[in-house]
Design a protein around this motif. Structure first.
Motif, PDB file in Angstrom:
ATOM      1  N   GLY A 192       8.049  -1.684  16.551  1.00 14.19           N
ATOM      2  CA  GLY A 192       8.685  -1.511  17.855  1.00 14.19           C
ATOM      3  C   GLY A 192       7.905  -0.490  18.652  1.00 14.19           C
ATOM      4  N   GLN A 193       8.306  -0.269  19.882  1.00 13.56           N
ATOM      5  CA  GLN A 193       7.599   0.696  20.720  1.00 13.56           C
ATOM      6  C   GLN A 193       7.624   2.093  20.121  1.00 13.56           C
ATOM      7  OE1 GLN A 193       9.074   0.980  24.732  1.00 13.56           O
ATOM      8  NE2 GLN A 193       7.622   2.577  25.306  1.00 13.56           N
ATOM      9  N   HIS A 194       8.690   2.415  19.379  1.00 16.64           N
ATOM     10  CA  HIS A 194       8.848   3.769  18.855  1.00 16.64           C
ATOM     11  C   HIS A 194       8.836   3.849  17.327  1.00 16.64           C
ATOM     12  CE1 HIS A 194       9.739   5.342  22.839  1.00 16.64           C
ATOM     13  NE2 HIS A 194      10.547   4.300  23.022  1.00 16.64           N
ATOM     14  N   TRP A 195       8.811   2.708  16.626  1.00 12.01           N
ATOM     15  CA  TRP A 195       8.946   2.727  15.169  1.00 12.01           C
ATOM     16  C   TRP A 195       7.642   2.361  14.473  1.00 12.01           C
ATOM     17  CZ3 TRP A 195      12.760   4.809  12.461  1.00 12.01           C
ATOM     18  CH2 TRP A 195      14.040   4.927  13.038  1.00 12.01           C
ATOM     19  N   ILE A 196       7.330   3.110  13.432  1.00 14.36           N
ATOM     20  CA  ILE A 196       6.193   2.849  12.551  1.00 14.36           C
ATOM     21  C   ILE A 196       6.744   2.703  11.134  1.00 14.36           C
ATOM     22  CG2 ILE A 196       4.021   3.745  11.606  1.00 14.36           C
ATOM     23  CD1 ILE A 196       3.946   5.581  14.166  1.00 14.36           C
ATOM     24  N   ASP A 197       6.407   1.601  10.458  1.00 17.29           N
ATOM     25  CA  ASP A 197       6.862   1.378   9.085  1.00 17.29           C
ATOM     26  C   ASP A 197       5.687   1.452   8.126  1.00 17.29           C
ATOM     27  OD1 ASP A 197       9.495   1.085   9.761  1.00 17.29           O
ATOM     28  OD2 ASP A 197       9.448  -1.099   9.843  1.00 17.29           O
ATOM     29  N   ILE A 198       5.875   2.162   7.027  1.00 20.21           N
ATOM     30  CA  ILE A 198       4.844   2.306   5.996  1.00 20.21           C
ATOM     31  C   ILE A 198       5.371   1.668   4.721  1.00 20.21           C
ATOM     32  CG2 ILE A 198       3.525   3.963   4.627  1.00 20.21           C
ATOM     33  CD1 ILE A 198       3.948   5.876   7.152  1.00 20.21           C
ATOM     34  N   MET A 199       4.593   0.704   4.203  1.00 22.55           N
ATOM     35  CA  MET A 199       5.045  -0.093   3.069  1.00 22.55           C
ATOM     36  C   MET A 199       3.902  -0.290   2.087  1.00 22.55           C
ATOM     37  SD  MET A 199       7.111  -2.974   5.254  1.00 22.55           S
ATOM     38  CE  MET A 199       5.665  -3.341   6.210  1.00 22.55           C
ATOM     39  N   ALA A 200       4.238  -0.840   0.942  1.00 18.36           N
ATOM     40  CA  ALA A 200       3.226  -1.157  -0.059  1.00 18.36           C
ATOM     41  C   ALA A 200       2.276  -2.231   0.474  1.00 18.36           C
ATOM     42  CB  ALA A 200       3.896  -1.637  -1.341  1.00 18.36           C
ATOM     43  N   PRO A 201       1.060  -2.278  -0.035  1.00 19.19           N
ATOM     44  CA  PRO A 201       0.105  -3.306   0.408  1.00 19.19           C
ATOM     45  C   PRO A 201       0.630  -4.714   0.121  1.00 19.19           C
ATOM     46  CG  PRO A 201      -0.985  -1.630  -0.939  1.00 19.19           C
ATOM     47  CD  PRO A 201       0.484  -1.387  -1.053  1.00 19.19           C
ATOM     48  N   GLY A 202       0.375  -5.627   1.054  1.00 18.20           N
ATOM     49  CA  GLY A 202       0.674  -7.037   0.823  1.00 18.20           C
ATOM     50  C   GLY A 202       2.097  -7.467   1.062  1.00 18.20           C
ATOM     51  N   VAL A 203       2.970  -6.551   1.454  1.00 15.84           N
ATOM     52  CA  VAL A 203       4.358  -6.933   1.707  1.00 15.84           C
ATOM     53  C   VAL A 203       4.626  -6.859   3.207  1.00 15.84           C
ATOM     54  CG1 VAL A 203       5.254  -4.596   1.346  1.00 15.84           C
ATOM     55  CG2 VAL A 203       6.774  -6.544   1.079  1.00 15.84           C
ATOM     56  N   HIS A 204       5.318  -7.864   3.708  1.00 19.66           N
ATOM     57  CA  HIS A 204       5.652  -7.959   5.119  1.00 19.66           C
ATOM     58  C   HIS A 204       6.713  -9.055   5.253  1.00 19.66           C
ATOM     59  CE1 HIS A 204       2.875 -11.301   4.616  1.00 19.66           C
ATOM     60  NE2 HIS A 204       1.893 -10.443   4.379  1.00 19.66           N
ATOM     61  N   LYS A 205       7.164  -9.312   6.454  1.00 18.35           N
ATOM     62  CA  LYS A 205       8.191 -10.338   6.625  1.00 18.35           C
ATOM     63  C   LYS A 205       7.704 -11.715   6.172  1.00 18.35           C
ATOM     64  CE  LYS A 205      10.615  -8.214  10.545  1.00 18.35           C
ATOM     65  NZ  LYS A 205      11.051  -8.438  11.935  1.00 18.35           N
TER      66      LYS A 205
END
Length: 278
Positions: A192-205
């Motif tokens: 989003g304009q204000h959100w940054i998400d940090i996740m494990a490699p290779g995972v996404h929607k």
């Protein structure tokens, strides 16, 4: 090539078995509510054996609260794909390590000396914050139905699905400078304009959509996905019927097969009504 207008699609019903929709900027209207016209479509999809899936950076408990009036149980892709649930059964979870959690907590604490940032540690049981001013908590409570304020994020004892950073200024402008080092080993995604998400490699929607397709025996040609922001990009590759909202980030419009009306114009409802021949 840019997405084609949704009106170029012949009226349905088409062979659709799985419908996956982002929430903010996609399904939800300008007030953050599910459009009234969607509930009848949800019932119709249930009658036809079509699985509807909200796919969001939001917490599972928050998504379940939004859809508590659904006539049947739903599947969910929560926390940007790190948690996938079908018929109340967990299909997949992907966590980040304690080491990267500590690194991000420390990085945000340092960066917050110059930028207006807040961090949410998104656990399986709850979400956790140590910043507790009303402005930040108001943003968090929109997405996290289970939220605990703690004295020290380093002391949280929970499996961590992702780390979400709220930038009151402009996430896209600051993300590389602040999280460039983290991005060498983990996914750093603008949701989003204000959100940054940090996740494990290779995972996404998109990872979540693939998991559900495998579980349900559904093909890409039978899948519809709709989204508006960069954390929806990988979903587009999972479906023949991929839609970017007219209000979407330019990269999404460039990558989607079709362009849907804006979320403020009942875009999801209009597209699904057309595809389903409702």
């Amino acid at each position: 090539m840019p997405a084609r207008p949704w009106t170029t699609i012949a009226p349905g019903p088409h062979d659709v078995r799985l419908v996956v929709a982002d929430m903010d900027g996609t399904l939800l209207d300008e007030s953050g509510a599910v459009p009234a016209g969607f509930w009848g479509l949800l019932s119709l999809m249930g009658e036809r054996g079509i699985t509807f899936v909200p796919a969001s950076g939001r917490q599972l408990a928050t998504l379940q609260r939004v859809f508590e009036r659904a006539p049947q149980g739903l599947s969910y892709i929560a926390e940007n794909g790190t948690l996938v649930v079908h018929d109340d059964e967990v299909v997949s979870t992907t966590t980040v390590s304690a080491d990267i959690t500590r690194e991000v907590v420390d990085t945000v604490r340092v960066a917050a000396r110059e930028h207006d940032l807040g961090l949410v540690v998104c656990g399986v049981r709850s979400a956790y914050v140590e910043r507790n001013d009303p402005a930040f908590l108001a943003e968090c409570e929109r997405y996290y139905a289970r939220l605990e304020v703690v004295g020290d994020l380093h002391a949280v004892e929970d499996d961590v699905l992702k780390l979400a950073v709220y930038d009151f200024e402009d996430a896209e402008r600051h993300v590389d400078a602040i999280f460039g080092e983290v991005a060498r080993t983990h996914q750093v995604v603008l949701s989003g304009q204000h959100w940054i998400d940090i996740m494990a490699p290779g995972v996404h929607k998109g990872h979540g959509v693939r998991a559900l397709q495998s579980r349900l025996g559904v093909t890409s040609a039978q899948t519809v996905v709709l989204g508006d922001y960069l954390n929806d990009l990988q979903m587009l590759d999972t479906a023949t019927w991929s839609f970017a909202m007219a209000n979407a980030h330019p990269d999404l419009i460039e990558s989607a097969a079709y362009l849907a009306p804006r979320n403020t114009e009942d875009g999801v409802v209009r597209v699904l009504t057309h595809l389903l021949g409702a």
